[in-house]
Motif scaffolding. Structure first.
Motif, PDB file in Angstrom:
ATOM      1  N   LEU A 105     -42.253   6.998  24.538  1.00 31.26           N
ATOM      2  CA  LEU A 105     -42.062   5.595  24.285  1.00 31.26           C
ATOM      3  C   LEU A 105     -41.018   4.967  25.046  1.00 31.26           C
ATOM      4  O   LEU A 105     -39.875   5.677  25.096  1.00 31.26           O
ATOM      5  N   LYS A 106     -40.981   4.057  25.899  1.00 30.10           N
ATOM      6  CA  LYS A 106     -40.227   3.494  26.622  1.00 30.10           C
ATOM      7  C   LYS A 106     -39.073   2.644  25.733  1.00 30.10           C
ATOM      8  O   LYS A 106     -39.500   2.250  24.618  1.00 30.10           O
ATOM      9  N   ALA A 107     -37.890   2.592  26.130  1.00 39.88           N
ATOM     10  CA  ALA A 107     -36.750   2.222  24.930  1.00 39.88           C
ATOM     11  C   ALA A 107     -35.637   1.501  25.829  1.00 39.88           C
ATOM     12  O   ALA A 107     -35.336   2.101  27.048  1.00 39.88           O
ATOM     13  N   ASP A 108     -35.008   0.434  25.290  1.00 37.53           N
ATOM     14  CA  ASP A 108     -33.722   0.237  25.924  1.00 37.53           C
ATOM     15  C   ASP A 108     -32.565   0.434  24.843  1.00 37.53           C
ATOM     16  O   ASP A 108     -31.380   0.458  25.176  1.00 37.53           O
ATOM     17  N   LEU A 109     -32.994   0.830  23.575  1.00 36.55           N
ATOM     18  CA  LEU A 109     -32.052   1.415  22.538  1.00 36.55           C
ATOM     19  C   LEU A 109     -32.908   2.236  21.453  1.00 36.55           C
ATOM     20  O   LEU A 109     -33.965   1.840  21.288  1.00 36.55           O
ATOM     21  N   VAL A 110     -32.234   3.103  20.927  1.00 41.39           N
ATOM     22  CA  VAL A 110     -32.810   4.105  20.077  1.00 41.39           C
ATOM     23  C   VAL A 110     -32.003   3.820  18.951  1.00 41.39           C
ATOM     24  O   VAL A 110     -30.890   4.211  18.970  1.00 41.39           O
ATOM     25  N   PHE A 111     -32.639   3.578  17.829  1.00 42.93           N
ATOM     26  CA  PHE A 111     -32.141   3.737  16.487  1.00 42.93           C
ATOM     27  C   PHE A 111     -32.783   4.395  15.424  1.00 42.93           C
ATOM     28  O   PHE A 111     -34.001   4.489  15.353  1.00 42.93           O
ATOM     29  N   ALA A 112     -31.997   5.294  14.601  1.00 45.59           N
ATOM     30  CA  ALA A 112     -32.552   6.203  13.813  1.00 45.59           C
ATOM     31  C   ALA A 112     -31.809   6.083  12.364  1.00 45.59           C
ATOM     32  O   ALA A 112     -30.491   6.004  12.316  1.00 45.59           O
ATOM     33  N   THR A 113     -32.467   6.169  11.210  1.00 49.38           N
ATOM     34  CA  THR A 113     -31.959   5.826  10.013  1.00 49.38           C
ATOM     35  C   THR A 113     -32.019   7.128   8.992  1.00 49.38           C
ATOM     36  O   THR A 113     -33.355   7.392   8.878  1.00 49.38           O
ATOM     37  N   SER A 114     -31.033   7.592   8.510  1.00 46.24           N
ATOM     38  CA  SER A 114     -31.440   8.727   7.575  1.00 46.24           C
ATOM     39  C   SER A 114     -31.586   8.214   6.277  1.00 46.24           C
ATOM     40  O   SER A 114     -31.063   7.001   5.759  1.00 46.24           O
ATOM     41  N   THR A 115     -31.903   8.861   5.078  1.00 47.18           N
ATOM     42  CA  THR A 115     -32.180  10.320   5.142  1.00 47.18           C
ATOM     43  C   THR A 115     -33.701  10.591   5.565  1.00 47.18           C
ATOM     44  O   THR A 115     -34.371   9.486   5.424  1.00 47.18           O
ATOM     45  N   PRO A 116     -34.015  11.609   5.924  1.00 44.16           N
ATOM     46  CA  PRO A 116     -33.172  12.831   6.006  1.00 44.16           C
ATOM     47  C   PRO A 116     -32.364  12.599   7.301  1.00 44.16           C
ATOM     48  O   PRO A 116     -32.552  12.149   8.400  1.00 44.16           O
ATOM     49  N   LEU A 117     -31.227  13.589   7.275  1.00 45.21           N
ATOM     50  CA  LEU A 117     -30.438  13.566   8.334  1.00 45.21           C
ATOM     51  C   LEU A 117     -31.241  14.207   9.792  1.00 45.21           C
ATOM     52  O   LEU A 117     -30.666  13.865  10.872  1.00 45.21           O
ATOM     53  N   THR A 118     -32.185  14.909   9.453  1.00 43.43           N
ATOM     54  CA  THR A 118     -32.869  15.376  10.726  1.00 43.43           C
ATOM     55  C   THR A 118     -33.809  14.426  11.650  1.00 43.43           C
ATOM     56  O   THR A 118     -34.063  14.782  12.786  1.00 43.43           O
ATOM     57  N   VAL A 119     -33.445  13.249  11.375  1.00 46.48           N
ATOM     58  CA  VAL A 119     -34.014  12.049  11.995  1.00 46.48           C
ATOM     59  C   VAL A 119     -33.327  11.827  13.382  1.00 46.48           C
ATOM     60  O   VAL A 119     -33.630  11.189  14.206  1.00 46.48           O
ATOM     61  N   ALA A 120     -32.020  12.241  13.317  1.00 50.40           N
ATOM     62  CA  ALA A 120     -31.223  12.209  14.299  1.00 50.40           C
ATOM     63  C   ALA A 120     -31.578  12.989  15.308  1.00 50.40           C
ATOM     64  O   ALA A 120     -31.431  12.490  16.603  1.00 50.40           O
ATOM     65  N   VAL A 121     -32.274  14.040  15.383  1.00 45.52           N
ATOM     66  CA  VAL A 121     -32.812  14.853  16.454  1.00 45.52           C
ATOM     67  C   VAL A 121     -33.610  14.106  17.306  1.00 45.52           C
ATOM     68  O   VAL A 121     -33.106  13.949  18.622  1.00 45.52           O
ATOM     69  N   PRO A 122     -34.779  13.589  16.822  1.00 39.51           N
ATOM     70  CA  PRO A 122     -35.489  12.839  18.085  1.00 39.51           C
ATOM     71  C   PRO A 122     -34.747  11.759  18.274  1.00 39.51           C
ATOM     72  O   PRO A 122     -35.103  11.229  19.600  1.00 39.51           O
ATOM     73  N   GLY A 123     -34.027  10.985  17.617  1.00 38.16           N
ATOM     74  CA  GLY A 123     -33.219   9.808  17.964  1.00 38.16           C
ATOM     75  C   GLY A 123     -32.089  10.239  19.179  1.00 38.16           C
ATOM     76  O   GLY A 123     -32.213   9.459  20.411  1.00 38.16           O
ATOM     77  N   VAL A 124     -31.509  11.454  19.086  1.00 32.99           N
ATOM     78  CA  VAL A 124     -30.512  11.783  20.192  1.00 32.99           C
ATOM     79  C   VAL A 124     -31.262  12.274  21.544  1.00 32.99           C
ATOM     80  O   VAL A 124     -31.079  11.965  22.591  1.00 32.99           O
ATOM     81  N   LEU A 125     -32.530  12.927  21.156  1.00 31.58           N
ATOM     82  CA  LEU A 125     -33.028  13.410  22.367  1.00 31.58           C
ATOM     83  C   LEU A 125     -33.747  12.228  23.098  1.00 31.58           C
ATOM     84  O   LEU A 125     -33.638  12.290  24.473  1.00 31.58           O
ATOM     85  N   ALA A 126     -34.424  11.337  22.566  1.00 31.27           N
ATOM     86  CA  ALA A 126     -35.177  10.177  23.231  1.00 31.27           C
ATOM     87  C   ALA A 126     -33.927   9.388  23.851  1.00 31.27           C
ATOM     88  O   ALA A 126     -34.114   8.842  25.058  1.00 31.27           O
ATOM     89  N   ALA A 127     -32.972   9.044  23.170  1.00 27.69           N
ATOM     90  CA  ALA A 127     -31.804   8.414  23.763  1.00 27.69           C
ATOM     91  C   ALA A 127     -31.069   9.114  25.143  1.00 27.69           C
ATOM     92  O   ALA A 127     -31.045   8.261  25.928  1.00 27.69           O
ATOM     93  N   LYS A 128     -31.035  10.436  25.214  1.00 24.91           N
ATOM     94  CA  LYS A 128     -30.422  11.004  26.384  1.00 24.91           C
ATOM     95  C   LYS A 128     -31.462  11.125  27.201  1.00 24.91           C
ATOM     96  O   LYS A 128     -31.211  10.752  28.551  1.00 24.91           O
ATOM     97  N   LEU A 129     -32.866  11.117  27.112  1.00 20.48           N
ATOM     98  CA  LEU A 129     -33.526  11.316  28.039  1.00 20.48           C
ATOM     99  C   LEU A 129     -33.968  10.093  28.671  1.00 20.48           C
ATOM    100  O   LEU A 129     -34.171   9.734  30.005  1.00 20.48           O
TER     101      LEU A 129
END
Length: 433
Positions: A105-129
Motif C-alpha cells: 500500500l502506498k503511504a506517506d505515514l505508517v501508524f501501528a497500534t498495539s496490542t499485540p506488540l507484533t503489529v510493530a513489525v509490519p509497521g516498521v517494514l512498510a515505513a522503511k520500504l
C-alpha cells in the motif's frame, strides 16, 4: 466534518490495528473514531486489520468502507478463550499477512497500534520500504505486563518480546502512550524516545441518551425497574477478575436487597464468574449477566446505570491501563468505581467522580457500594464531576486534535531529516563538507 475535508492536502496513512472495531461490533472504537476524523480532515486512511467474527482463516483480503475509512480485513481466528500459545500463533499469523499488505500500500505515514506488540513489525517494514515516518501507539506495556502476571515465563520469549519493543520504540518518530505509566515504561526501556500521552476518550455525542430511552430500558427489564444498578461492561478475562464484583454484590445484598448488578461482556472467565454468582444464590436475582453487545448498544445501558465499574487483578502493572469502560462512564456522566490505584484512581479521588475500592477487600467494597448507591447528594456531585472530566479533559475531539498533531509533527520531522541528509550528501559530493 465533510466540509472540513474539502481543500485540504492530506496524507495517505496506513493504519495497522489487529483488532479494529466499528460501532456495530463489540469492542473499543478508538481506531475507528480517530481514522474517521482523519478522513474528515482530508487524509486518506487504509486500516489493516483482522476479522475474527467467522472463526475461520481467510483465503484472502476483503475491503470495506467505514465512513470513508478503507478497511482491509483478513480473517485470523482469535478468542479470549484461547490459550496463550494459541494467541501467540494468531499474533504471528497476522504479523506476516499484515506485513505483506502494508508494504504494497502506498503511504506517506505508517501508524501501528498495539496490542499485540507484533503489529510493530509490519509497521516498521512498510515505513522503511516506503521511506516514510512510523508512529507507534502503546495500549499495554509489553513484555512488562505479561511478565508481571506470570504469563510470559520463558527467558527466550521474554528476550524476544523485549527486542520487539525496542525495535518499535527505536523505529518510531514518536510513540503515543495511553497513560502516563505507559509513557514512563517506554522511556524507561528506551530513554530519549519522544512520547506523547493520549488516553482513551469520552465519546460525548454517542452517550447522549434521551431520558425516555432510559425509562424504557428500565421498564422492559422487570428485575430492574427503579432499583439502583451497578454496571460492568467489557472483558471477563484473567486480567479483569470480575468475580470481585460478584463477591462485593453478595455483601451489598445483605445491606440493600434491591440493588442490582449487570455484567455485560465476554471472556475466558465468563463461566467461572457465572458459576460463582449461582453458588452465592445471586444469579438472575441480584447479578445479571449478558453476552457482549455492540458498542452502539452501550449508551442506553450506561444511561440506566446508577454506577459504572472497572476492575483488574491486584497487579501493579495493570494500574497503568486506559480502560474504555472508564471513559464510557465519564461520557455518560456516570460515577465509576475502580479497585486499583494509579492515574485513574487519582482522578476519581481528586475530582469526586467515583469510588476507589480496596482490591483485597470485596466485602468492604460491597458495604461502600451499598452506601453510595442511595446517597443522592453524592451521586449528583459525582455525575457532575464525571461530566466535567469528559468535557474538559477527555472529549474525543480534544484528544483527536493532539493525535493529529503527533502525526503532522512526525511527518514534518521526517521530511526535515531527509532534507538535512540530502544537504549533507550534496556538501560531501561538492567537497565543501
Amino acid at each position: 466534518m465533510t466540509a472540513e475535508r474539502e481543500g485540504r492536502d492530506g496524507m495517505r496513512i496506513v493504519y495497522i490495528h489487529q483488532y479494529y472495531c466499528n460501532p456495530t461490533m463489540t469492542g473499543g472504537i478508538r481506531s475507528y473514531e480517530q481514522a474517521r476524523r482523519l478522513v474528515a480532515r482530508g487524509h486518506e486512511v487504509h486500516v489493516i486489520t483482522t476479522d475474527i467474527t467467522g472463526g475461520r482463516r481467510s483465503l484472502g483480503w476483503r475491503r470495506t468502507d467505514d465512513d470513508g475509512i478503507q478497511v482491509h480485513w483478513f480473517s485470523v481466528p482469535y478468542s479470549n478463550h484461547m490459550s496463550f500459545a494459541q494467541r501467540l500463533r494468531a499474533f504471528a499469523e497476522f504479523m506476516i499477512v499484515a506485513a505483506v499488505k502494508a508494504t504494497v500500500l502506498k503511504a506517506d505515514l505508517v501508524f501501528a497500534t498495539s496490542t499485540p506488540l507484533t503489529v510493530a513489525v509490519p509497521g516498521v517494514l512498510a515505513a522503511k520500504l516506503r521511506r516514510v515516518p512510523f508512529v507507534f501507539e502503546v495500549r499495554d506495556l509489553w513484555p512488562e505486563v505479561p511478565i508481571e502476571m506470570g504469563v510470559l515465563r520463558n527467558p527466550v520469549a521474554r528476550w524476544l518480546a523485549g527486542a520487539l519493543a525496542n525495535l518499535a520504540y527505536r523505529s518510531a518518530e514518536e510513540v503515543v502512550a495511553l497513560s502516563p505509566g505507559m509513557a514512563a515504561g517506554v522511556t524507561a526501556r528506551r530513554p530519549g524516545t519522544r512520547t506523547t500521552v493520549i488516553p482513551n476518550a469520552a465519546d460525548l455525542a454517542m452517550f447522549e441518551v434521551a431520558p425516555e430511552a432510559v425509562r424504557g430500558f428500565r421498564e422492559r427489564h422487570r428485575w430492574l425497574g427503579d432499583r439502583p444498578l451497578i454496571v460492568y461492561t467489557g472483558a471477563l478475562g484473567r486480567v479483569n477478575g470480575v468475580e470481585y464484583l460478584v463477591r462485593a454484590a453478595r455483601r451489598m445484598a445483605e445491606t440493600d436487597a434491591e440493588a442490582q448488578v449487570l455484567i455485560v461482556g465476554h471472556g475466558k472467565e465468563w463461566d467461572e464468574t457465572k458459576r460463582l454468582a449461582a453458588e452465592y444464590g445471586l444469579l438472575d436475582r441480584t447479578v445479571h449477566m449478558w453476552e457482549q453487545v455492540p458498542k452502539a448498544d452501550l449508551p442506553v445501558i450506561l444511561g440506566a446505570a446508577t454506577l459504572s465499574s472497572s476492575f483488574v487483578r491486584p497487579i501493579r502493572a495493570l494500574w497503568d491501563n486506559s480502560a474504555n469502560k472508564f471513559f464510557d462512564a465519564l461520557a455518560a456522566s456516570r460515577p465509576i468505581a475502580v479497585n486499583y490505584g494509579g492515574w485513574q484512581a487519582d482522578l476519581l479521588t481528586e475530582t469526586g467522580a467515583g469510588l476507589v475500592l480496596d482490591p483485597y477487600d470485596a466485602d468492604g467494597a460491597g458495604v461502600l457500594l451499598a452506601a453510595h448507591l442511595r446517597d443522592e447528594v453524592w451521586l449528583k456531585q459525582a455525575r457532575e464531576a464525571a461530566h466535567r472530566l469528559a468535557v474538559e479533559r477527555f472529549s474525543r475531539d480534544l484528544l483527536f486534535a493532539q493525535f493529529e498533531a503527533v502525526l503532522a509533527r512526525s511527518a514534518a520531522g521526517r521530511h526535515r531529516g531527509l532534507a538535512r541528509a540530502g544537504q549533507t550528501i550534496g556538501e560531501k559530493q561538492s567537497g565543501t563538507a
